[in-house]
Write an enzyme that holds these catalytic residues in place. Structure first.
Site, PDB file in Angstrom:
ATOM      1  N   LYS A  47       4.330  -6.505   4.269  1.00 16.71           N
ATOM      2  CA  LYS A  47       5.767  -6.619   4.218  1.00 16.71           C
ATOM      3  C   LYS A  47       6.436  -5.313   4.609  1.00 16.71           C
ATOM      4  CE  LYS A  47       4.884  -8.575  -0.016  1.00 16.71           C
ATOM      5  NZ  LYS A  47       5.168  -8.841  -1.457  1.00 16.71           N
ATOM      6  N   ASP A 107      -2.065   5.253   7.561  1.00 16.59           N
ATOM      7  CA  ASP A 107      -2.588   6.097   6.494  1.00 16.59           C
ATOM      8  C   ASP A 107      -4.076   6.327   6.767  1.00 16.59           C
ATOM      9  OD1 ASP A 107      -2.480   7.413   3.966  1.00 16.59           O
ATOM     10  OD2 ASP A 107      -3.109   5.590   2.941  1.00 16.59           O
ATOM     11  N   VAL A 157       4.705   7.828  -0.158  1.00 20.09           N
ATOM     12  CA  VAL A 157       6.152   7.726   0.032  1.00 20.09           C
ATOM     13  C   VAL A 157       6.617   6.293  -0.194  1.00 20.09           C
ATOM     14  CG1 VAL A 157       6.403   9.681   1.615  1.00 20.09           C
ATOM     15  CG2 VAL A 157       5.790   7.438   2.533  1.00 20.09           C
TER      16      VAL A 157
HETATM   17  P1  IMP Z   1      -4.006   2.169   6.023  1.00 22.05           P
HETATM   18  O1  IMP Z   1      -4.793   0.931   6.268  1.00 22.05           O
HETATM   19  O2  IMP Z   1      -4.647   3.061   5.007  1.00 22.05           O
HETATM   20  O3  IMP Z   1      -3.629   2.912   7.294  1.00 22.05           O
HETATM   21  O4  IMP Z   1      -2.684   1.769   5.286  1.00 22.05           O
HETATM   22  C1  IMP Z   1      -1.672   1.070   5.842  1.00 22.05           C
HETATM   23  C2  IMP Z   1      -0.919   0.348   4.738  1.00 22.05           C
HETATM   24  O5  IMP Z   1      -1.051   0.995   3.463  1.00 22.05           O
HETATM   25  C3  IMP Z   1       0.549   0.374   5.044  1.00 22.05           C
HETATM   26  O6  IMP Z   1       0.926  -0.713   5.840  1.00 22.05           O
HETATM   27  C4  IMP Z   1       1.170   0.353   3.665  1.00 22.05           C
HETATM   28  O7  IMP Z   1       1.299  -0.968   3.204  1.00 22.05           O
HETATM   29  C5  IMP Z   1       0.171   1.061   2.771  1.00 22.05           C
HETATM   30  N1  IMP Z   1       0.527   2.493   2.560  1.00 22.05           N
HETATM   31  C6  IMP Z   1      -0.136   3.574   3.005  1.00 22.05           C
HETATM   32  N2  IMP Z   1       0.463   4.718   2.631  1.00 22.05           N
HETATM   33  C7  IMP Z   1       1.558   4.349   1.941  1.00 22.05           C
HETATM   34  C8  IMP Z   1       2.603   5.090   1.299  1.00 22.05           C
HETATM   35  O8  IMP Z   1       2.684   6.330   1.298  1.00 22.05           O
HETATM   36  N3  IMP Z   1       3.567   4.338   0.683  1.00 22.05           N
HETATM   37  C9  IMP Z   1       3.547   2.979   0.651  1.00 22.05           C
HETATM   38  N4  IMP Z   1       2.593   2.249   1.246  1.00 22.05           N
HETATM   39  C10 IMP Z   1       1.604   2.925   1.892  1.00 22.05           C
END
Ligand code: IMP
Ligand code: MG
Length: 182
Positions: A47, A107, A157
């Site tokens: 979302k 992330d 964040v």
């Molecule tokens: P990744 O798979 O670790 O790259 O994470 C991507 C998903 O993690 C994003 O689409 C967010 O839903 C969540 N996410 C990662 N870092 C944050 C943050 O700092 N705040 C809120 N959601 C995050």
């Protein structure tokens, strides 16, 4: 989301509304230049990307369709489970199309990597990725992001679509959280 018993958390503004607005204008200009005249589907990652995508598409100067995708990668709290499953989408036929995947934050990189890998199987012509925020230092999976709004430090964040346990998505700016982060 715990509706009843919400802990006090302090927000420290990181990126204000005006700065977000200006940067989205710049991103939209380069995306429009790159995709104009091509059969483009913009795919938002639910979302978190909903707010960013809503502003981005209103700044584009090109034809496009919109679609959405829903994955579960994060459970509650601030740490990735590392396990990703597809919950929904996209509904469109993406074969031979030019895709732009729009996410709120890159992330660990696991989500966008999974998505590109998954969508590639349906033979789109091009897949490009756009993240409003980029936490390069958190990468587990290397990513080649095509459009980045802001590079930010490795801290959690919220706001502008991003949540902590479903809170703060409606905050119009992006902020660090100082307390109550589990
Ligand atoms: P990744 O798979 O670790 O790259 O994470 C991507 C998903 O993690 C994003 O689409 C967010 O839903 C969540 N996410 C990662 N870092 C944050 C943050 O700092 N705040 C809120 N959601 C995050
Ligand atoms: Mg979340």
């Amino acid at each position: 989301m715990d509706w009843g018993n919400q802990t006090m958390q302090s927000l420290i503004p990181l990126i204000n509304e005006e700065t977000i607005r200006k940067r989205i204008g710049e991103l939209a200009a380069s995306i429009s230049d790159d995709f104009r005249g091509k059969e483009t589907i913009i795919i938002g990652v639910l979302k978190g990307a909903m707010v960013f995508m809503a502003d981005l598409i209103r700044s584009l100067d090109m034809e496009f369709r919109c679609d959405f995708i829903s994955l579960s990668s994060y459970g509650e709290g601030t740490d990735s489970s590392g396990r990703i499953t597809m919950e929904y989408g996209p509904a469109s036929d993406i074969k031979d199309k030019h895709l732009l995947i729009v996410d709120c934050v890159a992330d660990t990189g696991l989500t966008l990597h999974f998505l590109v890998d998954h969508l590639r199987r349906e033979n789109p012509r091009v897949i490009k990725t756009c993240a409003l925020l980029n936490k390069e230092g958190r990468r587990i999976q290397p990513l080649d992001l095509n459009y980045i709004g802001f590079n930010i430090p490795d801290r959690f964040v919220v706001g502008y679509g991003l949540d902590l346990n479903e809170r703060y998505r409606g905050l119009p700016y992006i902020a660090y959280i100082t307390e109550g982060v589990d």
